[in-house]
Design a protein around this motif. Structure first.
Motif: not given
Length: 212
Positions: A29-58
């Motif tokens: 799908l094509p990308t729009t400026r609004i979508s690009q900004g929203v995707d960056l924020v949500i992707s940042g939150i998702g990638k940050t949350a992924s570190w929780m799995w390392l903590i869970v493993t520990g």
């Protein structure tokens, strides 16, 4: 090379529509400026949350060693495990949607043209996903707020306090999913109707193709 130009990648790229020139990696799908900004924020939150799995493993390793090596069981550690695992999973839902990484089980969708797939996405988002998410947020926000007002804690002995935090993450995850769905909706309308105006996203594959 002696390969005929017929059916070659160059001829295929020359025949695509203007909207398809803005296709963004595997989302198709094509990308729009609004979508690009929203995707960056949500992707940042998702990638940050992924570190929780390392903590869970520990935490799991620590709890298992404590229980079986030293006979020290802990209700607190058990609740920490599923609190963190639940939060990591919930906060990753929006990331999965914006990257189109969720599982598709639709033998009809994959056989349609790009515009046909976009129409399926449009009706699916407007009639199914967004109404469901709106209802979920409508129910989850008061659910988390009520827990905070009551000062809800775990019912287990030595359990964790502030149960509203996890319920708040549940509500937040649905809000992020709504934003991700709206972002995808804008991409669909950009393809089908040209609004909002799609933007070109330079990917590594595009750069390699242009260089060649």
């Amino acid at each position: 090379m002696t390969v005929s130009d017929k059916g070659s990648p160059q001829s295929e790229r020359a025949s695509v529509s203007d909207a398809q020139e803005f296709l963004h990696h595997h989302t198709e799908l094509p990308t729009t400026r609004i979508s690009q900004g929203v995707d960056l924020v949500i992707s940042g939150i998702g990638k940050t949350a992924s570190w929780m799995w390392l903590i869970v493993t520990g935490v799991i390793i620590y709890a298992v060693v404590g229980r079986y090596a030293f006979g020290l069981g802990s209700v607190t550690l058990e609740e920490v495990q599923w609190h963190l695992a639940g939060a990591g999973w919930l906060l990753g839902l929006g990331y999965t949607l914006v990257t189109d990484g969720h599982v598709r089980v639709d033998v009809i969708h994959e056989r349609l043209s790009l515009r046909g797939q976009a129409w399926v996405e449009l009706f699916g988002l407007l009639l199914l996903l967004l109404p469901f998410l709106g209802l979920a947020v409508y129910e989850m926000v008061p659910y988390a707020y009520s827990s905070w007002q009551q000062g809800e804690t775990s019912q287990a002995p030595a359990g964790l306090p502030h149960r509203w935090v996890l319920k708040g993450v549940l509500a937040l995850s649905f809000i992020l999913l709504i934003l991700a769905a709206l972002s995808r909706l804008l991409k669909v309308t950009a393809l089908l109707f040209g609004f909002p105006k799609p933007i070109r996203v330079e990917s590594e594959s595009n750069k390699k193709e242009e260089a060649s």
